[in-house]
Design a protein around this motif. Sequence first.
Motif, mmCIF file in Angstrom:
data_model
loop_
_atom_site.group_PDB
_atom_site.id
_atom_site.type_symbol
_atom_site.label_atom_id
_atom_site.label_comp_id
_atom_site.label_asym_id
_atom_site.label_seq_id
_atom_site.Cartn_x
_atom_site.Cartn_y
_atom_site.Cartn_z
ATOM 1 N N PRO A 161 3.007 -6.723 3.529
ATOM 2 C CA PRO A 161 2.598 -5.276 3.346
ATOM 3 C C PRO A 161 3.034 -4.572 4.720
ATOM 4 O O PRO A 161 2.781 -4.992 5.798
ATOM 5 C CB PRO A 161 1.283 -5.133 2.879
ATOM 6 N N GLU A 211 -6.239 -3.083 3.872
ATOM 7 C CA GLU A 211 -5.141 -4.089 3.754
ATOM 8 C C GLU A 211 -5.793 -5.378 4.372
ATOM 9 O O GLU A 211 -5.011 -6.430 4.166
ATOM 10 C CB GLU A 211 -3.841 -3.705 4.255
ATOM 11 N N ARG A 270 -9.638 -4.933 -1.809
ATOM 12 C CA ARG A 270 -9.006 -4.015 -2.691
ATOM 13 C C ARG A 270 -9.707 -4.036 -4.056
ATOM 14 O O ARG A 270 -9.657 -3.145 -4.927
ATOM 15 C CB ARG A 270 -7.468 -3.932 -2.816
ATOM 16 N N ALA A 275 -4.311 3.268 -11.698
ATOM 17 C CA ALA A 275 -2.765 2.904 -11.618
ATOM 18 C C ALA A 275 -2.313 3.713 -10.501
ATOM 19 O O ALA A 275 -2.848 4.582 -9.904
ATOM 20 C CB ALA A 275 -2.004 3.246 -12.930
ATOM 21 N N PRO A 276 -1.204 3.027 -9.738
ATOM 22 C CA PRO A 276 -0.879 3.618 -8.646
ATOM 23 C C PRO A 276 -0.248 5.114 -8.517
ATOM 24 O O PRO A 276 0.410 5.535 -9.509
ATOM 25 C CB PRO A 276 0.680 2.548 -8.285
ATOM 26 N N TRP A 314 -11.809 3.725 -6.045
ATOM 27 C CA TRP A 314 -10.406 4.134 -6.695
ATOM 28 C C TRP A 314 -9.217 4.143 -5.640
ATOM 29 O O TRP A 314 -8.252 3.893 -6.023
ATOM 30 C CB TRP A 314 -10.657 5.533 -7.413
ATOM 31 N N CYS A 315 -9.456 4.814 -4.510
ATOM 32 C CA CYS A 315 -8.437 4.962 -3.599
ATOM 33 C C CYS A 315 -7.864 3.806 -3.015
ATOM 34 O O CYS A 315 -6.945 3.418 -2.594
ATOM 35 C CB CYS A 315 -8.721 6.024 -2.483
ATOM 36 N N ARG A 316 -8.890 2.812 -2.953
ATOM 37 C CA ARG A 316 -8.784 1.563 -2.167
ATOM 38 C C ARG A 316 -7.928 0.584 -3.216
ATOM 39 O O ARG A 316 -7.079 -0.382 -2.713
ATOM 40 C CB ARG A 316 -9.901 0.714 -1.660
ATOM 41 N N ALA A 317 -7.824 0.933 -4.560
ATOM 42 C CA ALA A 317 -7.109 0.106 -5.502
ATOM 43 C C ALA A 317 -5.784 -0.096 -5.120
ATOM 44 O O ALA A 317 -5.018 -0.871 -5.399
ATOM 45 C CB ALA A 317 -7.404 0.519 -6.792
ATOM 46 N N HIS A 318 -5.021 1.317 -4.453
ATOM 47 C CA HIS A 318 -3.742 1.229 -4.097
ATOM 48 C C HIS A 318 -3.518 2.357 -3.293
ATOM 49 O O HIS A 318 -4.186 3.718 -3.380
ATOM 50 C CB HIS A 318 -2.740 1.476 -5.591
ATOM 51 N N PRO A 319 -2.613 2.301 -2.184
ATOM 52 C CA PRO A 319 -2.295 3.197 -1.331
ATOM 53 C C PRO A 319 -2.136 4.567 -1.709
ATOM 54 O O PRO A 319 -2.277 5.612 -0.918
ATOM 55 C CB PRO A 319 -1.339 2.596 -0.400
ATOM 56 N N ASN A 330 -3.058 6.040 -4.325
ATOM 57 C CA ASN A 330 -3.919 6.608 -5.337
ATOM 58 C C ASN A 330 -4.857 7.729 -4.410
ATOM 59 O O ASN A 330 -4.714 7.890 -3.162
ATOM 60 C CB ASN A 330 -5.001 5.798 -5.827
#
Length: 424
Positions: A132, A147, A228, A259-260, A278-283, A285
């Motif tokens: 990443p 990350e 995450r 979802a992203p 929610w925001c940590r689930a994907h950069p 978000n």
Amino acid sequence: MSTAVPLRWTGPPIAVVGIGADGWDGLGRAARETVGDAEILFGSARQLGLVPDAVRATRVTWPSPLLPALPELLGRHTGARLCVLASGDPMFYGIGVTLARLFGARALRVLPQPSSASLACARLGWSLAETPVVSVVGRPLTAVLPELADRRRLLVLSADAHTPRELARLLGRHGFGASELTVLEQLGGPAEQMDTRRATEWDAPPGDPLNIVAITCAADPDRPRATRLPGLPDELFGGDGQLTKQEVRALTLAALAPAPGELLWDVGGGSGSIAIEWCRAHPANRAVTFERLERRRRQIADNAANLGVPHILIHGELRAEFAERPEMVSPDAIFVGGGLTQDGVLETCWAQLRPGGRLVANAVTAESESLLLSWAAAQGGVLRKFQIYRGEPLGSFTAWRPQLPVAQWSVVKTRDIESENPRR
């Protein structure tokens, strides 16, 4: 994730040429011919300095700030042969991405060089596909935090020469002081060099501003894990205890199904835990949290920064904010964790939720639970009730202490669903 319609470009395709630290000598024939054929050459002072004087194009140094000036600056030269210089691969956190968003892919002709990430992985023997990359150019350094995981490898695109030292200090504060940092400077050029040290031992003076940092993570086993996946330990959130607890939070995030690139409204933010996870689930978000109390808005901001998602937007009470900002973007999902019984809260949320969006509401009082039953009878969806027990000491024994039971309603707003509100 931008949804703006690209501007119409009427001139010849804009050439976007990547150039590395090896300069003119590292360019292939097609790239050299493209630069040599340009009438107007755009780039930073460093990039323009890599092009020999024999190239007769008029050279234009980028202004600062760049983005607001781009449409007018390039539009001023419509009809001329334009060439934009970029570092390495223009489509890797580069100017090529910005230009494609502004004018569309058909307005460009992109000639990339190897990116700094490609060169770094080549030097380190890492798999580029499995590594990443986090950019802190124009972004908070804390964006690295989500990350981090024990034994994980990642790359950080530095903002300047001070990033490695600041990154080492950040890792030390968050339980990753034993991580190994490798700073790679001027990759691909004659001045290329590498320096490897542990984060807690980093005492090197600032070096070249053109650098990328490789991290091999080593976590302190005594610190709480923060991955995450939803369900961060409660102790990672500061505040006054107004918090969706770990177990229910994990179940709630599963129902919200991020979802992203999606946008969440978190109504009754409390400590901000749902929006943060929610925001940590994907950069990519995004989240907007609504919290009527100023002291809690401050604690949401502190928690978001400490957990690596400082881009969360924090507003006051939902209906007041929406009255002032009727143009607010419709969310992909809404979580209502507070204020359920306030007049108009669920009505406003339901009206603003886009078709296909998800709404999840949690209730701990009989009054709010009754309201969820009414809405579920009218709009459908799924009702659940959770009872969590935690083991706690009781003298020399262990007893199961019950948490407050939580009723949850989750529903997807379909296009053909009746949108009338149930009677209260």
